[in-house]
Structures are given as C-alpha cells and as structure tokens.
Design an enzyme around this catalytic site. Structure first.
Site, PDB file in Angstrom:
ATOM      1  N   ILE A 122       0.859  -1.188   0.000  1.00 54.64           N
ATOM      2  CA  ILE A 122       0.000   0.000   0.000  1.00 54.64           C
ATOM      3  C   ILE A 122       0.892   1.233   0.000  1.00 54.64           C
ATOM      4  O   ILE A 122       1.716   1.411   0.897  1.00 54.64           O
ATOM      5  CB  ILE A 122      -0.933   0.010   1.217  1.00 54.64           C
ATOM      6  CG1 ILE A 122      -1.706  -1.311   1.332  1.00 54.64           C
ATOM      7  CG2 ILE A 122      -1.883   1.205   1.115  1.00 54.64           C
ATOM      8  CD1 ILE A 122      -2.547  -1.669   0.125  1.00 54.64           C
ATOM      9  N   LYS A 123       0.727   2.091  -1.007  1.00 54.70           N
ATOM     10  CA  LYS A 123       1.569   3.277  -1.133  1.00 54.70           C
ATOM     11  C   LYS A 123       1.000   4.439  -0.322  1.00 54.70           C
ATOM     12  O   LYS A 123      -0.165   4.810  -0.486  1.00 54.70           O
ATOM     13  CB  LYS A 123       1.691   3.704  -2.603  1.00 54.70           C
ATOM     14  CG  LYS A 123       2.546   2.785  -3.442  1.00 54.70           C
ATOM     15  CD  LYS A 123       2.654   3.254  -4.882  1.00 54.70           C
ATOM     16  CE  LYS A 123       3.652   4.369  -5.045  1.00 54.70           C
ATOM     17  NZ  LYS A 123       3.879   4.700  -6.478  1.00 54.70           N
ATOM     18  N   ILE A 124       1.852   4.973   0.535  1.00 52.90           N
ATOM     19  CA  ILE A 124       1.485   6.109   1.380  1.00 52.90           C
ATOM     20  C   ILE A 124       2.538   7.195   1.191  1.00 52.90           C
ATOM     21  O   ILE A 124       3.734   6.935   1.360  1.00 52.90           O
ATOM     22  CB  ILE A 124       1.416   5.700   2.857  1.00 52.90           C
ATOM     23  CG1 ILE A 124       0.341   4.617   3.060  1.00 52.90           C
ATOM     24  CG2 ILE A 124       1.135   6.912   3.752  1.00 52.90           C
ATOM     25  CD1 ILE A 124       0.280   4.075   4.480  1.00 52.90           C
TER      26      ILE A 124
END
Length: 384
Positions: free
Chosen positions: A154-156
């Site tokens: 998951i890209k944050i």
C-alpha cells in the site's frame, strides 16, 4: 545489512558480464520493478513476458498510470458496463484493485521464490488524503483487505502527516511502499516510522516476516529542479554541476540506510524475522535528452535496492545498459562534495525537496481527478 536480502542464486558481477543486461543488474543485487500497469498489459501477457525476458520482479502504480490506462483503448469497457450504476469513486477502486490483484497473481511465483522479498505490486491511497492521517490509515486497511493478496504494497506519501499513517499501517501487519521521498531528512524520518511500526507490530503479536516495505526515493525530479536553478545562475561552475544532484542525493540516502539498518534497533527486529525496508529508486526515467537514457539505473547500482523503471527506461537498459560495479557505496564522499558545491552556489536543497514534495502530491491529486473524470465519462457511456 543487505546481504541477508537476496543472495541465494546470485552470481558475482564478473560472472554476470556475459548475460543480458537486466539479468546482470539483478545479479548485482538490484530488483527490477516496472513502473506501469494496465488491463491491456495484463490481458496480453506482456507483464508475464517482462518477468520472463526482462527480469522484472515487481510493479509500481500511481494515479497517473491508472489515469493513462483508463483513457486509452477499450480494455475497461466491459467492466465499466458492469459498474454503470456504481458511484464513480467506488468504480475507480474496483477497477484499480482488480488490476493490482491480477498483477499480484502474475507475480506470486516470484514472491514465493524470493521468500516474500520481491513479486510485489503497489497500489496508492487516494492522494487527496496525503495530509489526512486518519483517512489514510483507514483507506490503506481497506485496500489491503480488498486486494487480499500477500504480495501487495500500500503506497502512502511521505508527508509529515503520512509518517504516523505509515507507522500505524505497518503496526497492523500491512506492507507499505512509502512514496514521494525527496530529502535525506525526510528519508530518515521514514526509516524511523518503519522501525516504530514494526516494533508496534511485534508488540501486537504480528509475525514480522511477511511485513514488507520499500521507501521510494525520487531521483530525476531532483535533477530537473536543481538543474533549472544552476542554469539560472549560468556560470561555468554552476553548469558543470548539472545532472549531479539526483545521484548524489540518492547515494547519501543509501549511506543513511546502511547506518540505520546496521544499528542495534534494527538488529532486534531482524532477530525476530523482520525484513529490512529497501530503498526504491523512483522517477528513474531521464527527463533531459542530453543525459544518457540509463543514467538513473547505471548510477545507482548496489546490492539490496529496487529500481522501478518506466518501460522506455527498462527497454533502454535491456538494449545497451552496462555495469561497472557498485556505483553507490564508493561514492559517498564525492556525493557530499557535490551537494556542498550546489549549496555553496546559494541553492537550498531543503527548499528544492520541500517544493518537490508539494508538487508531487499535487500532480497525483490532478491525476486522480483525471482518473475520476475518465471513469465518469466511461460509466456515462456505458449507461447510454
């Protein structure tokens, strides 16, 4: 630090000289990821072919990539028809998570063969939430559950508000790709957020081994910004420094990585099975035609990193990429001298990287808006 990541089956740089360039790069310890994804690429078998023929072992996506994929061709027409009565934001999430899930399935054998290190596919939290910690945490958990594959990341974004979201997401046992990292100071904060997240995950009873993370350190955009400032100064001394800032910045990031992951805090987590957070070189497409088209690949070769490439850069390296050994570890002093020389000309790297982060978030927000608009049009056309 990094030899624990990918050593089995790797050949030495010398032994790799007669192999294809991408295999040699992989054997040197660089994981090749593709910075692109589309339904057409999945359906045609192109992604699987890149895994087999270009040594691709991961995929990154972002709102710009998905906006482009939705705007081109007819690969999404059938699904848009199925989703014709759906809210546009829900439709976007369905479409993008379906693509990421399918890509994760293509890369699942790589994930298993590398003990969970590679075979990863990234999907980004709605960039409009980049300054909203609570909403980012909630969305990350939902995307993780929706894709439902162990090899998703998951890209944050590494905004100030994103740092706590990164920690809390990792603490929940969710793997994270930290994106939009530009400065050494922020990168150190990202590594601290990672370590804190794993420590909390351990306290909560999570198995640390499956939790994966990369820190996406952006490269070419730094040169674009610094070069513009150097050209404005216009002296011979300034112009001689064009094309040097990005590599120097990234190399010193790796030095910081070695320091942090060579320390006692990390050793405690590693003893409990944790994987280190690898630097991922992002924005590796060369934007200045005066520079070699493989500059941000050949200039950042070292063991234990990821290089995510747009297809044009991947194909350029596959065609004429060459390796000259490790181009990171031996260059720390030179990198410090380069950045000091740039600062001495009155260019503040802190100001440059702060501006790049702000611009990066805005660009992804604009791409997300474009993605929503394209999907809205597609849903309307499907409804007739």
């Amino acid at each position: 630090m990094h030899t624990q990541i990918r050593t089995e089956g790797r050949r030495s740089m010398t032994e790799s000289t007669n192999t294809r360039p991408t295999r040699a790069l992989s054997d040197a310890g660089v994981s090749i990821w593709l910075d692109d994804l589309s339904r057409e690429r999945l359906r045609s078998g192109n992604l699987a072919a890149l895994v087999a023929d270009r040594d691709v072992v991961g995929v990154t996506t972002n709102p710009t990539i998905f906006a482009k994929a939705l705007a081109e061709g007819d690969a999404y027409d059938d699904q848009l028809a199925e989703l014709a009565g759906t809210d546009v934001e829900a439709a976007v999430e369905t479409i993008t998570t379906d693509d990421v899930r399918a890509a994760a399935d293509v890369l699942r054998p790589v994930h298993e063969a590398t003990g969970g290190v590679d075979g990863r596919v990234s999907i980004e939290v709605d960039p409009r939430l980049a300054r909203d910690t609570e909403a980012t945490v909630a969305t990350a958990a939902r995307l993780w559950s929706t894709v439902d594959r162990p090899n998703v990341l998951i890209k944050i974004p590494a905004t100030v508000e994103g740092l706590d979201a990164i920690t809390r997401t990792l603490a929940a046992g969710i793997s994270v790709n930290v994106t939009l990292v530009f400065s050494l100071e922020r990168y150190r904060a990202v590594m601290d957020a990672f370590l804190t997240g794993l420590e909390r995950a351990r306290e909560a009873g999570h198995d640390l081994a499956p939790i994966s993370s990369v820190a996406s350190f952006f490269v070419s955009r730094v040169d674009s910004a610094v070069d513009a400032a150097l050209e404005e100064i216009g002296t011979d001394e300034a112009l001689a420094l064009r094309g040097t800032a990005a590599l120097a910045n990234a190399r010193l990031a790796f030095e910081a990585c070695e320091e942090v992951f060579g320390g006692e805090r990390w050793a405690s987590l590693a003893a409990d099975g944790a994987q280190p957070q690898r630097p991922l070189w992002a924005s590796t497409g060369v934007k200045d035609p005066d520079y070699p088209d493989t500059l941000y690949v050949t200039g950042l070769v070292t063991d234990g990193v990821v290089n995510t490439m747009p297809e044009a850069t991947l194909e350029a390296f596959a065609d004429h990429g060459t390796l000259t050994g490790d181009t990171v570890r031996a260059a720390y002093d030179e990198a410090r001298g380069t950045l000091a020389a740039i600062e001495a000309l009155g260019i503040s790297l802190a100001e440059v990287t702060d501006r790049l982060e702000t611009e990066g978030v805005r660009k992804f927000e604009d791409s997300w808006t474009e993605l929503l608009a394209t999907t809205t049009d597609g849903l309307a056309a499907a409804r007739g």
